[in-house]
Scaffold this motif. Sequence first.
Motif, mmCIF file in Angstrom:
data_model
loop_
_atom_site.group_PDB
_atom_site.id
_atom_site.type_symbol
_atom_site.label_atom_id
_atom_site.label_comp_id
_atom_site.label_asym_id
_atom_site.label_seq_id
_atom_site.Cartn_x
_atom_site.Cartn_y
_atom_site.Cartn_z
ATOM 1 N N ASP A 33 0.877 -1.062 0.177
ATOM 2 C CA ASP A 33 0.101 -0.017 -0.032
ATOM 3 C C ASP A 33 0.929 1.148 -0.026
ATOM 4 O OD1 ASP A 33 -2.131 -1.952 0.282
ATOM 5 O OD2 ASP A 33 -2.135 -1.811 2.431
ATOM 6 N N GLN A 187 -5.708 3.656 -5.810
ATOM 7 C CA GLN A 187 -4.664 3.073 -4.845
ATOM 8 C C GLN A 187 -5.439 2.920 -3.436
ATOM 9 O OE1 GLN A 187 -1.865 5.367 -3.031
ATOM 10 N NE2 GLN A 187 -0.491 3.870 -2.553
ATOM 11 N N ASP A 191 -6.046 -0.875 -2.238
ATOM 12 C CA ASP A 191 -4.707 -1.340 -1.410
ATOM 13 C C ASP A 191 -3.563 -1.657 -2.234
ATOM 14 O OD1 ASP A 191 -6.229 -0.673 0.806
ATOM 15 O OD2 ASP A 191 -7.208 -2.750 1.062
ATOM 16 N N SER A 193 0.085 -1.042 -4.053
ATOM 17 C CA SER A 193 1.681 -0.196 -3.887
ATOM 18 C C SER A 193 1.788 0.290 -5.427
ATOM 19 C CB SER A 193 2.649 -1.264 -3.593
ATOM 20 O OG SER A 193 2.269 -1.856 -2.317
#
Length: 279
Positions: A33, A187, A191, A193
């Motif tokens: 995340d 995002q 969740d 990255s």
Amino acid sequence: MEERQVEFRNVSFRYQEDMPWVLKNVNFTIGPDEWVAIIGHNGSGKSTIAKLMNGLLFPQEGEVYVGGTKVNADTVWDVRKQVGMVFQNPDNQFVGTTVRDDVAFGMENHGMPRDLMVNRIQQSLKAVRMEEFERHEPHRLSGGQKQRIAIAGVLAVSPEFIILDEATAMLDPKGRKEIMQTVSDVQQERDLSLITITHDLQEVTMASRVIVMNGGEIWMEGSPRDVFSKKDHLTEIGLDTPFVSKMADHLKKEGVRLSREPLNHQELLEDLCISRSTM
């Protein structure tokens, strides 16, 4: 090792044996995340890092791990299920005659069942606010709309990590702002990255962490506020800082007290209001 992370262990890379090293003993970890911006002038190695994460390149020295899996020729297709990549020119990613076909392309390559694909197409287009364009021809869309479709195609595969490699470089300021807001929303909802390779300083301020590359090495690392507070150091290696950061420096020289390094105009105005109220 944390499964939901990207890790570079002592990674070095060069494009040919008789050429200089583009990356030299690079080490970092990107966690779950997290939003990490990688910046540096041309030739600093930042785009090479993106290609190593996605298995488009492999290091001559060191190791790259994605989700606990070492990236190599045997694992590259599994890695690409976890790492989606959006490039500078969305036209290079379009292969279908309709938006729907393009969003479906990556899922077809991964052999996903049709019912799942139909659901993912709708979900991904909704996430980037392009659900009304499902039957449109991609080449008739604006630059910002095309980039949203490229992002939807990546989202449809449901990756753990998304790399934006100069993904807003060809857009006007309004288009860049819209895309980055879309990416930020996605995002938080999914969740993910997020790794952004960029020259756009406003994009950098949205990240949680910044990696500054110089000469193939990590030259500085920290929060956007920490990095932009070191303006003199950034100038030494040919990098700029946001206008609001320069304005804050000018105000400090004029005797105005600021409590922090501002990342945007709103923060600067808030600090000026506080400063004025305590005079």
